[in-house]
Design a protein around this motif. Structure first.
Motif, PDB file in Angstrom:
ATOM      1  N   LEU A  51      -7.107   4.055   3.664  1.00 53.23           N
ATOM      2  CA  LEU A  51      -6.888   2.860   4.826  1.00 53.23           C
ATOM      3  C   LEU A  51      -7.563   3.163   6.029  1.00 53.23           C
ATOM      4  CD1 LEU A  51      -5.804  -0.055   5.000  1.00 53.23           C
ATOM      5  CD2 LEU A  51      -3.675   0.747   5.968  1.00 53.23           C
ATOM      6  N   ASN A  66      -2.101   6.145  -0.204  1.00 52.87           N
ATOM      7  CA  ASN A  66      -3.405   5.538   0.219  1.00 52.87           C
ATOM      8  C   ASN A  66      -3.643   5.333   1.722  1.00 52.87           C
ATOM      9  OD1 ASN A  66      -4.753   5.133  -2.313  1.00 52.87           O
ATOM     10  ND2 ASN A  66      -3.495   3.074  -2.852  1.00 52.87           N
ATOM     11  N   ILE A 111       0.855  -1.214  -0.318  1.00 53.30           N
ATOM     12  CA  ILE A 111      -0.206  -0.084   0.079  1.00 53.30           C
ATOM     13  C   ILE A 111       0.976   1.410  -0.201  1.00 53.30           C
ATOM     14  CG2 ILE A 111      -0.417  -0.010   2.617  1.00 53.30           C
ATOM     15  CD1 ILE A 111      -2.940   1.270   2.072  1.00 53.30           C
ATOM     16  N   THR A 126     -10.248  -4.549   2.262  1.00 51.55           N
ATOM     17  CA  THR A 126      -9.616  -3.468   1.771  1.00 51.55           C
ATOM     18  C   THR A 126      -8.804  -3.759   0.514  1.00 51.55           C
ATOM     19  OG1 THR A 126      -7.734  -4.035   3.225  1.00 51.55           O
ATOM     20  CG2 THR A 126      -9.515  -2.292   4.123  1.00 51.55           C
ATOM     21  N   MET A 151      -7.495  -1.107  -2.192  1.00 43.16           N
ATOM     22  CA  MET A 151      -6.361  -0.288  -1.908  1.00 43.16           C
ATOM     23  C   MET A 151      -4.814  -0.765  -1.943  1.00 43.16           C
ATOM     24  SD  MET A 151      -7.911   1.419   1.529  1.00 43.16           S
ATOM     25  CE  MET A 151      -9.610   1.675   1.634  1.00 43.16           C
ATOM     26  N   SER A 154     -11.034   3.715   5.975  1.00 51.42           N
ATOM     27  CA  SER A 154     -11.918   2.413   5.844  1.00 51.42           C
ATOM     28  C   SER A 154     -11.726   1.614   7.339  1.00 51.42           C
ATOM     29  CB  SER A 154     -11.118   1.301   4.929  1.00 51.42           C
ATOM     30  OG  SER A 154     -11.540   0.091   5.105  1.00 51.42           O
TER      31      SER A 154
END
Length: 327
Positions: A14, A10, A6, A174, A177, A17
């Motif tokens: 994250l 991002n 990641i 997730t 991402m 989320s």
């Protein structure tokens, strides 16, 4: 090798989320320059450059002061509503510290408050680079850096690995991402924890060593070392009767083995009267363990005690000599 990756870009997405599952707390640098574990509101990013926070994450599991029993028309134990809480950016030393506390408070006779809080925690670890105050990279410890997810710092972002079923499930949710990327994961300090600990249990520490008195003479007795230690769990239990004569509460609060009052018992007697004795006791806990955890050191090498001590006391040179290995 190919790993889940990641990017830094991002990271905010994250964290956003993660908020779907619970509050997110992470290292945050305050206006006073001090880094603390605190709530991340929307749009905030954690301070992942700090080597250590002021207090370890034990504050989420063992509150500095809390009511453990109350009485009105009868005895009522406290209830703990288990709300999901995500701790993000935990260094391996703090993860190992939680592992140690788990052994104390979730064993054969689990502490209900600790167990409820622990079950609601999601632990997200991150690799770090030790500084001169750390000793995790020189110690041999049997403790594992347990987490649900672990982020390895690499160029441009993080290599992400699941470390529990809950962490693996989070990765699935997730996946938009994440990307698979061939990256070289550098050594991180997780490798310093969980080693085989086969050294024999040594005998009692020599009470005549001059170092105990030297440490005691320099100590101010402020208790900062215990407050900031990830594995110090000593507490006092106090009873408070209500002015109405019909109610009372029992309170648990953090204590310190270097306080004179810590070893006092009924009648004003004390089984560790002077500070040199208390230092020997603290050393034994940190480097040799005792009770059910005899032979398991509780020092995870985070360096907080050295950073917090107003007189810069350092147990590492003594430990290196007494234990026959670099602490």
């Amino acid at each position: 090798m190919a790993v889940l990756f990641i990017s830094h870009d991002n990271l905010e997405a994250l964290l956003e989320s993660m908020r779907r599952y619970g509050a997110v707390h992470a290292p945050v640098r305050g206006d006073d320059g001090v880094v603390r574990f605190a709530a991340l509101t929307s749009g905030m990013l954690p301070d992942l450059s700090a080597v250590r926070t002021l207090l370890p994450p034990k504050k989420y599991l063992l509150h500095p002061q809390e009511t453990i029993l109350s009485y009105t028309a009868g005895y009522q134990p406290p209830t703990e509503e288990a709300r999901p809480l995500i701790l993000f950016g935990l260094h391996p030393c703090d993860l190992a510290g939680i592992n140690y506390l788990d052994r104390i408070f979730t064993g054969n006779d689990p502490d209900p408050l600790y167990a409820a809080r622990r079950s609601s925690l999601i632990l997200i670890g991150i690799s770090c680079t030790p500084d001169d105050l750390c000793s995790c990279h020189r110690a041999t410890s049997p403790l594992k850096a347990v987490s649900d997810l672990f982020l390895h710092v690499v160029d441009g972002g993080f290599a992400v690995t699941g470390a529990s079923p809950r962490g693996d499930e989070f990765l699935k949710r997730t996946k938009e991402m994440l990307e698979e990327r061939a990256v070289c994961i550098p050594d991180d300090s997780r490798r310093f924890f969980g080693r085989t600990f086969s050294e024999p249990v040594r005998g009692e520490l020599d009470a005549t060593l001059p170092e105990w008195q030297e440490l005691a003479d320099a100590c101010l007795g402020c208790g900062a070392c215990s407050v900031c230690c990830p594995t110090c769990y000593c507490f006092d239990v106090l009873e408070f009767g209500g002015l109405d004569g019909c109610s009372a509460e029992r309170v648990r609060r953090w204590d310190n083995c270097l306080f004179k009052s810590h070893a006092q018992v009924a009648g004003g007697m004390s089984f560790r009267k002077d500070r040199a004795e208390r230092f020997r006791y603290r050393y034994r806990h940190k480097y040799r363990g005792f009770g059910p955890l005899q032979g398991i050191p509780s020092c995870v090498g985070c360096g907080r005690c050295r950073a917090a001590c107003p007189t810069s006391l350092d147990l590492r040179p003594l430990a290196e000599r007494l234990e026959g290995r670099a602490p």
